[in-house]
Design a protein around this motif. Sequence first.
Motif, mmCIF file in Angstrom:
data_model
loop_
_atom_site.group_PDB
_atom_site.id
_atom_site.type_symbol
_atom_site.label_atom_id
_atom_site.label_comp_id
_atom_site.label_asym_id
_atom_site.label_seq_id
_atom_site.Cartn_x
_atom_site.Cartn_y
_atom_site.Cartn_z
ATOM 1 N N GLU A 191 47.108 8.519 53.952
ATOM 2 C CA GLU A 191 46.956 9.972 53.775
ATOM 3 C C GLU A 191 46.833 10.461 54.628
ATOM 4 N N PRO A 192 47.363 11.773 55.100
ATOM 5 C CA PRO A 192 46.528 12.738 55.686
ATOM 6 C C PRO A 192 45.166 12.781 55.323
ATOM 7 N N ALA A 193 44.191 12.988 56.142
ATOM 8 C CA ALA A 193 43.030 12.876 55.718
ATOM 9 C C ALA A 193 42.710 14.316 55.186
ATOM 10 N N ALA A 194 41.384 14.085 54.100
ATOM 11 C CA ALA A 194 40.838 15.463 52.942
ATOM 12 C C ALA A 194 39.727 15.632 53.294
ATOM 13 N N LYS A 195 38.707 17.002 53.510
ATOM 14 C CA LYS A 195 37.748 17.224 54.110
ATOM 15 C C LYS A 195 36.325 15.943 53.091
ATOM 16 N N SER A 196 37.469 15.776 51.580
ATOM 17 C CA SER A 196 36.390 15.275 51.258
ATOM 18 C C SER A 196 36.116 14.199 51.799
ATOM 19 N N HIS A 197 37.521 13.276 52.547
ATOM 20 C CA HIS A 197 37.298 11.870 53.241
ATOM 21 C C HIS A 197 36.151 11.015 54.710
ATOM 22 N N ILE A 248 26.150 -0.014 70.808
ATOM 23 C CA ILE A 248 26.812 0.699 70.657
ATOM 24 C C ILE A 248 27.719 0.006 69.053
ATOM 25 N N ARG A 249 26.909 -0.309 68.249
ATOM 26 C CA ARG A 249 27.498 -1.076 67.419
ATOM 27 C C ARG A 249 27.611 -0.195 65.853
ATOM 28 N N TYR A 250 26.881 0.891 65.986
ATOM 29 C CA TYR A 250 25.721 1.332 65.125
ATOM 30 C C TYR A 250 26.412 2.892 65.462
ATOM 31 N N ARG A 251 27.293 2.909 66.695
ATOM 32 C CA ARG A 251 27.842 4.506 66.962
ATOM 33 C C ARG A 251 28.701 5.109 66.340
ATOM 34 N N VAL A 252 29.426 6.071 65.793
ATOM 35 C CA VAL A 252 29.748 6.178 64.646
ATOM 36 C C VAL A 252 30.785 7.617 65.595
ATOM 37 N N THR A 253 31.773 8.207 64.537
ATOM 38 C CA THR A 253 32.486 9.641 65.053
ATOM 39 C C THR A 253 31.906 10.864 64.929
ATOM 40 N N ASP A 254 31.073 11.728 65.569
ATOM 41 C CA ASP A 254 30.320 12.499 64.380
ATOM 42 C C ASP A 254 31.283 13.386 63.771
ATOM 43 N N ARG A 255 30.578 14.138 63.115
ATOM 44 C CA ARG A 255 31.474 15.230 62.072
ATOM 45 C C ARG A 255 32.112 15.686 62.662
ATOM 46 N N ALA A 256 31.429 16.703 63.628
ATOM 47 C CA ALA A 256 32.260 17.485 64.007
ATOM 48 C C ALA A 256 33.867 17.313 64.224
ATOM 49 N N THR A 257 33.648 16.166 64.884
ATOM 50 C CA THR A 257 35.007 15.550 65.536
ATOM 51 C C THR A 257 35.707 15.082 64.703
ATOM 52 N N LEU A 258 35.452 14.627 63.240
ATOM 53 C CA LEU A 258 35.970 14.365 63.055
ATOM 54 C C LEU A 258 36.825 15.487 61.969
ATOM 55 N N ALA A 259 35.879 16.546 61.958
ATOM 56 C CA ALA A 259 36.587 18.052 61.133
ATOM 57 C C ALA A 259 37.798 18.124 61.511
ATOM 58 N N ALA A 260 37.247 18.348 62.837
ATOM 59 C CA ALA A 260 38.376 19.481 64.112
ATOM 60 C C ALA A 260 39.074 17.896 63.883
ATOM 61 N N ALA A 261 39.504 17.098 63.986
ATOM 62 C CA ALA A 261 41.288 16.389 63.931
ATOM 63 C C ALA A 261 41.167 16.202 62.405
ATOM 64 N N GLN A 262 40.711 16.577 61.496
ATOM 65 C CA GLN A 262 40.998 16.322 60.257
ATOM 66 C C GLN A 262 41.992 17.970 60.095
ATOM 67 N N ARG A 263 41.236 18.954 60.975
ATOM 68 C CA ARG A 263 41.675 20.478 60.752
ATOM 69 C C ARG A 263 43.516 19.922 61.819
ATOM 70 N N GLY A 282 45.282 17.572 61.239
ATOM 71 C CA GLY A 282 46.294 16.826 61.411
ATOM 72 C C GLY A 282 46.707 15.837 61.926
ATOM 73 N N ARG A 283 44.428 14.957 62.776
ATOM 74 C CA ARG A 283 45.118 14.018 63.497
ATOM 75 C C ARG A 283 44.423 12.653 62.972
ATOM 76 N N LEU A 284 44.072 13.023 61.499
ATOM 77 C CA LEU A 284 43.015 11.907 61.541
ATOM 78 C C LEU A 284 43.813 11.603 59.680
ATOM 79 N N TRP A 285 44.134 10.125 59.401
ATOM 80 C CA TRP A 285 44.477 9.971 58.173
ATOM 81 C C TRP A 285 43.666 8.860 58.007
ATOM 82 N N VAL A 286 44.185 8.775 56.217
ATOM 83 C CA VAL A 286 43.345 7.892 55.813
ATOM 84 C C VAL A 286 43.711 6.725 54.839
ATOM 85 N N ALA A 287 43.503 5.710 54.487
ATOM 86 C CA ALA A 287 44.215 4.116 54.037
ATOM 87 C C ALA A 287 43.074 4.524 52.918
#
Length: 73
Positions: free
Chosen positions: A5-11, A35-50, A52-57
Amino acid sequence: MVSIEPAAKSHLSAIPLIEQAAAAMFPQADLPLHIRYRVTDRATLAAAQRDGRLWVALTAKREPVGFAHVCQD
């Protein structure tokens, strides 16, 4: 059963944990420590979610267990 599904802010807070769990599956030779512990920053995820470029299983209990992020170049 898992649904996609498309990601919600809560995800968003679950995604770094999913990234870290996925990274732990690879041997250090394939995914070095620097590089093992690098994660995508919150701002990037929030922009993708807004945008419609982020989906979750989601599990049947609606828990995120995976994601897909379409990057913009």
